[in-house]
Scaffold this motif. Structure first.
Motif: not given
Length: 188
Positions: A60-85
């Motif tokens: 159930i872990t949400a994925q970017p992009p989402h405004k509430d994730i972005q609020k605390t990530a401050l752009g780190a969703t663009d730098s850190v490699d991630w994958e949903y499973a």
């Protein structure tokens, strides 16, 4: 002025492209059914700070992009490699088959205290953090190579997941850095 606070422009941080090209800490974060979008964003920000190799967002872990994730990530969703499973166990199995050492961060029988956990050269580590209420799923804990417990000395039974990630990632980052005997700093 004594101890003048530095401006962001004086911190000399790398940009997203330099981050992606940087040598990463041999550390992977697995988020097992995290509810809070702010916690997810905080994990991305911590992962960016310590050059974490990848984040797996499971269940159930949400994925970017989402405004509430972005609020605390401050752009780190663009730098850190991630994958949903969808299934955390599938990620654990895949990583173990690739030779990654997988550890659940949980309070369990035979758990190793974080201060006593030692790292080995040339290994990549994956650490699993669980749901804010239920923790890491028992079947995931059972499948892990180890269980690591964060020592606590107060009256509460747990830490917030984003705090737990910060404590564990910092501890493992320092241990891995000292083991390798080099600095994981940018090379310009």
């Amino acid at each position: 002025m004594k101890n003048r606070k530095l401006k962001n422009s004086e911190l000399d941080r790398i940009n997203t492209e330099e981050y992606k090209a940087s040598e990463k800490t041999p550390l992977i974060i697995i988020l097992d059914n995290i509810r809070s979008l702010n916690n997810i964003g905080s994990v991305f920000r911590t992962a960016d700070a310590f050059l974490v190799k990848k984040i797996y967002l499971c269940g159930i872990t949400a994925q970017p992009p989402h405004k509430d994730i972005q609020k605390t990530a401050l752009g780190a969703t663009d730098s850190v490699d991630w994958e949903y499973a969808e299934n955390t166990l599938d990620v654990v199995s895949k990583l173990q088959n690739e030779g990654v050492f997988v550890a659940s961060i949980e309070q369990a029988e035979l758990a190793v205290n974080l201060t006593d956990f030692s790292v080995q050269k040339e290994l990549t580590y994956a650490v699993i953090f669980g749901n804010e209420v239920k923790g890491v799923q028992q079947k995931v804990v059972t499948s892990s190579d180890a269980v690591i417990e964060i020592p606590q000395f107060g009256t509460k039974h747990s830490l917030n997941i984003s705090v737990s990630v910060g404590v564990v990632v910092w501890d493992l980052f320092v241990k891995l850095k000292n083991l390798k005997r080099y600095s994981l700093q940018k090379k310009r």
